[in-house]
Scaffold this active site. Structure first.
Site, PDB file in Angstrom:
ATOM      1  N   HIS A   1      -4.870   5.515   3.702  1.00 57.65           N
ATOM      2  CA  HIS A   1      -4.916   4.096   4.077  1.00 57.65           C
ATOM      3  C   HIS A   1      -5.548   4.017   5.460  1.00 57.65           C
ATOM      4  O   HIS A   1      -4.856   4.050   6.477  1.00 57.65           O
ATOM      5  CB  HIS A   1      -3.509   3.494   4.070  1.00 57.65           C
ATOM      6  CG  HIS A   1      -3.528   1.992   4.161  1.00 57.65           C
ATOM      7  ND1 HIS A   1      -3.750   1.317   5.335  1.00 57.65           N
ATOM      8  CD2 HIS A   1      -3.372   1.035   3.215  1.00 57.65           C
ATOM      9  CE1 HIS A   1      -3.713   0.010   5.103  1.00 57.65           C
ATOM     10  NE2 HIS A   1      -3.487  -0.186   3.819  1.00 57.65           N
TER      11      HIS A   1
ATOM     12  N   HIS B   1      -9.641   0.436  -1.881  1.00 63.71           N
ATOM     13  CA  HIS B   1      -8.792  -0.503  -1.142  1.00 63.71           C
ATOM     14  C   HIS B   1      -9.418  -0.896   0.201  1.00 63.71           C
ATOM     15  O   HIS B   1      -9.989  -1.945   0.334  1.00 63.71           O
ATOM     16  CB  HIS B   1      -7.395   0.089  -0.969  1.00 63.71           C
ATOM     17  CG  HIS B   1      -6.418  -0.880  -0.387  1.00 63.71           C
ATOM     18  ND1 HIS B   1      -5.891  -1.921  -1.114  1.00 63.71           N
ATOM     19  CD2 HIS B   1      -5.893  -0.990   0.847  1.00 63.71           C
ATOM     20  CE1 HIS B   1      -5.081  -2.633  -0.344  1.00 63.71           C
ATOM     21  NE2 HIS B   1      -5.066  -2.094   0.851  1.00 63.71           N
TER      22      HIS B   1
ATOM     23  N   CYS C   1       1.081  -4.106  -9.498  1.00 65.69           N
ATOM     24  CA  CYS C   1       0.749  -2.868 -10.210  1.00 65.69           C
ATOM     25  C   CYS C   1       0.322  -3.115 -11.649  1.00 65.69           C
ATOM     26  O   CYS C   1      -0.515  -2.405 -12.179  1.00 65.69           O
ATOM     27  CB  CYS C   1       1.965  -1.947 -10.252  1.00 65.69           C
ATOM     28  SG  CYS C   1       2.198  -1.089  -8.718  1.00 65.69           S
ATOM     29  N   HIS C   2       0.970  -4.080 -12.287  1.00 67.86           N
ATOM     30  CA  HIS C   2       0.751  -4.221 -13.731  1.00 67.86           C
ATOM     31  C   HIS C   2      -0.255  -5.306 -14.089  1.00 67.86           C
ATOM     32  O   HIS C   2      -0.577  -5.467 -15.264  1.00 67.86           O
ATOM     33  CB  HIS C   2       2.088  -4.497 -14.431  1.00 67.86           C
ATOM     34  CG  HIS C   2       3.058  -3.378 -14.226  1.00 67.86           C
ATOM     35  ND1 HIS C   2       2.946  -2.180 -14.873  1.00 67.86           N
ATOM     36  CD2 HIS C   2       4.114  -3.256 -13.385  1.00 67.86           C
ATOM     37  CE1 HIS C   2       3.917  -1.366 -14.473  1.00 67.86           C
ATOM     38  NE2 HIS C   2       4.629  -1.998 -13.554  1.00 67.86           N
TER      39      HIS C   2
ATOM     40  N   CYS D   1       5.915  -7.356  -9.644  1.00 61.57           N
ATOM     41  CA  CYS D   1       5.358  -6.539 -10.735  1.00 61.57           C
ATOM     42  C   CYS D   1       3.844  -6.635 -10.857  1.00 61.57           C
ATOM     43  O   CYS D   1       3.177  -5.652 -11.197  1.00 61.57           O
ATOM     44  CB  CYS D   1       5.979  -6.930 -12.067  1.00 61.57           C
ATOM     45  SG  CYS D   1       7.721  -7.371 -11.939  1.00 61.57           S
TER      46      CYS D   1
END
Ligand code: DHE
Length: 589
Positions: free
Chosen positions: A415, A371, A94-95, A91
């Protein structure tokens, strides 16, 4: 290309330690609306949504369980440990570590209390229309685990420790002092054609001779080791693990070995060295996901010199972000600067290392969720994917300014790795990226002087094998453009690569079945990251299987596109990234 086979993708996520988004997916705006029960079941997850950081190191970190609060369901000590592990593995990518949101929604107790226990349970069980996986109905989490997670989210999040100079110094070791190292190269290795190969799941790298294809040595590194980079002279190899451990390896020793090591945080992905003329081998830098910071180190010993936090305001909404991770770092060739990409705030920092006590940092506002990226063929421009925003940011490393945010024509979740540079028959020099979320390959013009009409635009979008691509590669001496698709849900696509002829770029690609060529029949045989040898005459691909299965490296003759050699060795456990010394030190890609 459609992605309907969730089971396959989730299975791959579990096998390869790639976490799946929890309550949202990449690029989905945070919306406060509570979907109804039926809507909850209409979720789907793209390979882009799946490819989220798994904070595997953080899960083992000792953190204090927050105290009991009236009206909040409690967890036993054992349940807290289970929940913490699941949260960091699946989790936090993302969070956020502190649950304040990153690409995913915030999950602070303010939000979770409003949603309530029953709602959280069904969210985790069924997923969300925005892309949250159906952990329960897919069988990935038991009812008991979902109950524990729902209660965990109603409690305050634990705060992992900071990692300052004291902590870094406690991990810092100079194993061979600079004065005790060889004064000349003591081996007969052709260093320019040496490959450093990530052995992800054993936490090691293999140094493989590019000529003989023999493993010279295996060196123990950090946990789930990630990337290798070279010092400007090519003498020192720097390797970083996900546990933020850096190994500095002296390639001049009779058998190359670690001469210094340190840990710069708890979770990290990037390391780089000073490349500017006059500053070769002087400094190293590494960035971490937690704590959110970068550290400048002495290039001979890894002594930590300067730690800079990346906490701050987001570029667009200008809201405070408590944990903006450091993604790619690239050494500039035009100024004594490191180009540091801060993911969640969307800022590109040009960190000038001329005077690190009076550190000058130019902050370029780009786009959120930066990224990975690389330089153009002149090394003047840097192109980086803000992947969850389907954007490529371009900066001019000579003037230190943002040139363009390229959005039109960029596909879903770009990417690039470091991207691929070549001369397009019609549009002149271009830099290319493939995508996680669709089959396209975007070609962006990079020559504003001779081809101004093409510069900083997607001049062509090629159609590749499918989404789930991670890396794209060519070489100045080659006319091939290779595109991998390791995260594609289709087994054939993920175990093969597509190759385009640059001179006939409009023509259909050829599929090369690398997995099959490896001779290995077990496993998913995911084919990942092409890397050229020094001369650009052959390209190496990893056939990446599970830890207990056989993996291999397949070497292809670039001209004929035929198999040259398969490197099979029981020590090659989960090979992924490969870094040729010459190409990496000179930014040839
Ligand atoms: Fe990577 C580069 C982050 C998963 C193989 N990866 C990078 C970079 C970042 C990053 C920020 C750029 C570093 C730089 O240039 O300074 N990677 C992440 C993640 O957050 C993510 C998505 C999930 C995670 O939990 O780590 C992730 N990466 C992976 C993998 O699963 C891969 C495929 C296999 C592995 O070894 O872990 C993988 N990443 C790579 C490779 C590079 C890389 C091979 C360097 C490519 C290059 O050409 O430079």
């Amino acid at each position: 290309m459609h992605y309907s086979s969730l089971a396959v993708r989730w299975c791959s996520a579990a096998v390869f330690g790639v976490a799946v988004a929890f309550f949202s997916h990449v690029g989905v705006a945070q919306d406060a609306k509570k979907p109804g029960a039926e809507e909850l079941k209409k979720h789907k997850t793209s390979p882009g949504g799946q490819y989220q950081p798994s904070l595997d190191v953080m899960k083992d970190q000792d953190v204090e369980q927050p105290g009991v609060k009236e009206g909040v369901p409690t967890l036993s000590g054992a349940e807290f440990q289970i929940a913490k592990k699941i949260y960091f593995e699946r989790c936090a990518g993302c969070h956020g570590v502190l649950r304040k949101g990153a690409t995913g929604k915030p999950l602070t107790t303010k939000e979770t209390k409003e949603l309530g226990y029953d709602y959280l349970k069904s969210f985790i069980t069924y997923g969300s229309p925005g892309g949250m996986p159906n952990w329960g109905t897919s069988g990935q989490m038991t009812d008991q685990e979902i109950d524990i997670m729902s209660r965990y989210l109603l409690n305050e999040p634990p705060t992992p420790p900071e990692f300052g100079l004291k902590e870094i110094k406690a991990t810092w070791k100079v194993l061979v002092a600079p004065e005790d190292r060889p004064s000349k190269k003591m081996n007969d290795i052709d260093l320019d054609n040496l490959f450093s190969v990530t052995l992800r799941d054993t936490g090691e790298i293999a140094l493989i001779d590019g000529g003989t294809k023999k493993i010279i040595t295996i060196i123990e590194t950090g946990y789930a080791v990630h990337i290798s980079r070279l010092s400007a002279s090519g003498r020192y190899l720097f390797v970083i693990g996900r546990d933020a451990k850096i190994n500095m390896i002296d390639l001049w020793m009779k058998t190359p070995a670690t001469v210094a090591e340190t840990k710069i945080g708890l979770e990290a992905r990037s390391v780089e060295t000073s490349k500017m003329k006059g500053w070769e081998d002087k400094y190293a830098i590494a960035g971490s996901y937690w704590p959110p910071q970068f550290v400048i180190m002495d290039g001979d010993t890894l002594e930590p010199l300067k730690i800079v936090s990346t906490r701050g305001m987001t570029v667009d909404e200008q809201d405070y972000h408590p944990e903006p991770r450091v993604a790619a770092i690239v050494g500039s060739h035009y100024r004594p600067e490191f180009i540091v990409n801060v993911k969640e705030t969307g800022k590109i920092l040009l960190v000038n290392y001329e005077d690190i006590n009076n550190l000058q940092v130019t902050t370029i506002g780009a786009e959120r969720f930066l990224h990975d990226g690389g330089l153009d063929s002149t090394k003047r421009y840097f192109l980086v994917a803000a992947n969850a925003r389907n954007t490529i940011a371009v900066i001019d490393t000579k003037t230190g300014k943002l040139v363009k945010l390229v959005r039109d024509g960029v596909g879903q979740t770009p990417h690039p790795g470091r991207g691929a540079n070549f001369v397009h028959p019609k549009f002149g020099p271009v830099w290319a990226t493939s995508h996680l979320g669709d089959e396209t390959v975007a070609l962006i013009g990079t020559d504003p002087e001779k081809h101004p009409e093409s510069a900083w635009k997607v001049v062509q979008s090629l159609e590749g094998q499918g989404g789930g691509s991670l890396f794209i590669k060519t070489h100045p001496n080659s006319s091939n453009l290779w595109v991998d698709t390791p995260l594609n849900p289709d087994a054939e696509a993920s175990s093969s690569v597509a190759v385009f002829d640059i001179n006939k770029i409009d023509e259909e690609y050829e599929v090369i079945p690398i997995g099959e060529m490896s001779g290995i029949s077990e496993g998913v045989r995911r084919v990942v990251q092409g890397e050229y040898n020094r001369d650009g005459t052959e390209i190496w691909f990893s056939v990446w299987n599970g830890k207990d299965q056989e993996s291999a490296i397949v070497v292809i003759d670039d001209k004929t596109r035929k198999l040259k050699t398969v490197i099979r060795d029981k020590r090659l456990v989960t090979p992924t990234g490969k870094f040729n010394v010459f190409n990496t030190k000179n930014d040839v890609y």
